[in-house]
Write an enzyme that holds these catalytic residues in place. Sequence first.
Site, PDB file in Angstrom:
ATOM      1  N   PHE A 125       0.804  -1.217   0.000  1.00  0.00           N
ATOM      2  CA  PHE A 125       0.000   0.000   0.000  1.00  0.00           C
ATOM      3  C   PHE A 125       0.843   1.277   0.000  1.00  0.00           C
ATOM      4  O   PHE A 125       0.387   2.327  -0.428  1.00  0.00           O
ATOM      5  CB  PHE A 125      -1.006   0.016   1.156  1.00  0.00           C
ATOM      6  CG  PHE A 125      -0.393  -0.184   2.507  1.00  0.00           C
ATOM      7  CD1 PHE A 125       0.195   0.856   3.200  1.00  0.00           C
ATOM      8  CD2 PHE A 125      -0.418  -1.445   3.083  1.00  0.00           C
ATOM      9  CE1 PHE A 125       0.757   0.655   4.444  1.00  0.00           C
ATOM     10  CE2 PHE A 125       0.131  -1.654   4.342  1.00  0.00           C
ATOM     11  CZ  PHE A 125       0.725  -0.599   5.022  1.00  0.00           C
ATOM     12  N   ILE A 146       3.093   7.615   3.845  1.00  0.00           N
ATOM     13  CA  ILE A 146       2.667   7.538   5.240  1.00  0.00           C
ATOM     14  C   ILE A 146       1.653   6.397   5.340  1.00  0.00           C
ATOM     15  O   ILE A 146       1.043   5.998   4.347  1.00  0.00           O
ATOM     16  CB  ILE A 146       2.050   8.857   5.768  1.00  0.00           C
ATOM     17  CG1 ILE A 146       0.779   9.233   5.012  1.00  0.00           C
ATOM     18  CG2 ILE A 146       3.062   9.980   5.745  1.00  0.00           C
ATOM     19  CD1 ILE A 146       0.031  10.404   5.626  1.00  0.00           C
ATOM     20  N   GLY A 159       1.312   3.326  -3.328  1.00  0.00           N
ATOM     21  CA  GLY A 159       0.303   4.238  -3.844  1.00  0.00           C
ATOM     22  C   GLY A 159      -0.182   5.280  -2.860  1.00  0.00           C
ATOM     23  O   GLY A 159      -0.959   6.163  -3.228  1.00  0.00           O
ATOM     24  N   HIS A 160       0.235   5.224  -1.606  1.00  0.00           N
ATOM     25  CA  HIS A 160      -0.223   6.191  -0.609  1.00  0.00           C
ATOM     26  C   HIS A 160       0.868   7.234  -0.410  1.00  0.00           C
ATOM     27  O   HIS A 160       1.767   7.063   0.398  1.00  0.00           O
ATOM     28  CB  HIS A 160      -0.583   5.497   0.713  1.00  0.00           C
ATOM     29  CG  HIS A 160      -1.474   6.323   1.571  1.00  0.00           C
ATOM     30  ND1 HIS A 160      -1.038   6.934   2.707  1.00  0.00           N
ATOM     31  CD2 HIS A 160      -2.785   6.641   1.438  1.00  0.00           C
ATOM     32  CE1 HIS A 160      -2.039   7.590   3.267  1.00  0.00           C
ATOM     33  NE2 HIS A 160      -3.117   7.430   2.509  1.00  0.00           N
ATOM     34  N   TYR A 161       0.785   8.273  -1.229  1.00  0.00           N
ATOM     35  CA  TYR A 161       1.754   9.359  -1.287  1.00  0.00           C
ATOM     36  C   TYR A 161       3.125   8.867  -1.747  1.00  0.00           C
ATOM     37  O   TYR A 161       4.100   8.910  -0.996  1.00  0.00           O
ATOM     38  CB  TYR A 161       1.858  10.112   0.053  1.00  0.00           C
ATOM     39  CG  TYR A 161       0.528  10.646   0.523  1.00  0.00           C
ATOM     40  CD1 TYR A 161      -0.137  11.621  -0.214  1.00  0.00           C
ATOM     41  CD2 TYR A 161      -0.068  10.160   1.670  1.00  0.00           C
ATOM     42  CE1 TYR A 161      -1.367  12.108   0.196  1.00  0.00           C
ATOM     43  CE2 TYR A 161      -1.295  10.640   2.089  1.00  0.00           C
ATOM     44  CZ  TYR A 161      -1.939  11.610   1.354  1.00  0.00           C
ATOM     45  OH  TYR A 161      -3.160  12.078   1.761  1.00  0.00           O
TER      46      TYR A 161
END
Length: 154
Positions: free
Chosen positions: A50, A60, A53-55
């Site tokens: 994850f 974070i 794709g999370h920033y």
Amino acid sequence: MKILRGSEAMSVPVTELIPHRPPFLFVDEIVSESADGLVARRTWRAEEDFYKGHYPGAPITPGVLLCEAVFQTGALYIARQARQSGVETTDGVPLLAKIDSVRFRNPVYPGETVTIEVKRKEQMSGFIMMSGSVKSGEKRVLTVEFAVAWKKPE
């Protein structure tokens, strides 16, 4: 009241208590427990999918996954209490019934280890109301109120 510490608390793997499995298992170990709560730990590994794709470039940990870690810790508490009462939990799964008052205070970055704590507030009609928190070191990350029920899937 029985308080488990160290190797005694960790003697039962979390996968024997709750149905969650990687990649959706967000508790590594039980640290301690008491009659009204449980403390667990989780290290957020940089290689977890994850984070891609999370920033990207400044990852974070998603807040929803931090909440899920609290909810899984609540399920561990319920399973441990059931086992101590002689009730087998293999016939059901923990179902989240309510989420309230979530407050995010600080981000969690890849590589951080957090401490997750849940406390039972009250129980009625098969639902257990709990409060939960996440800390990274001494830094408070989040607080949340929630309710869980252990139900047999239909």
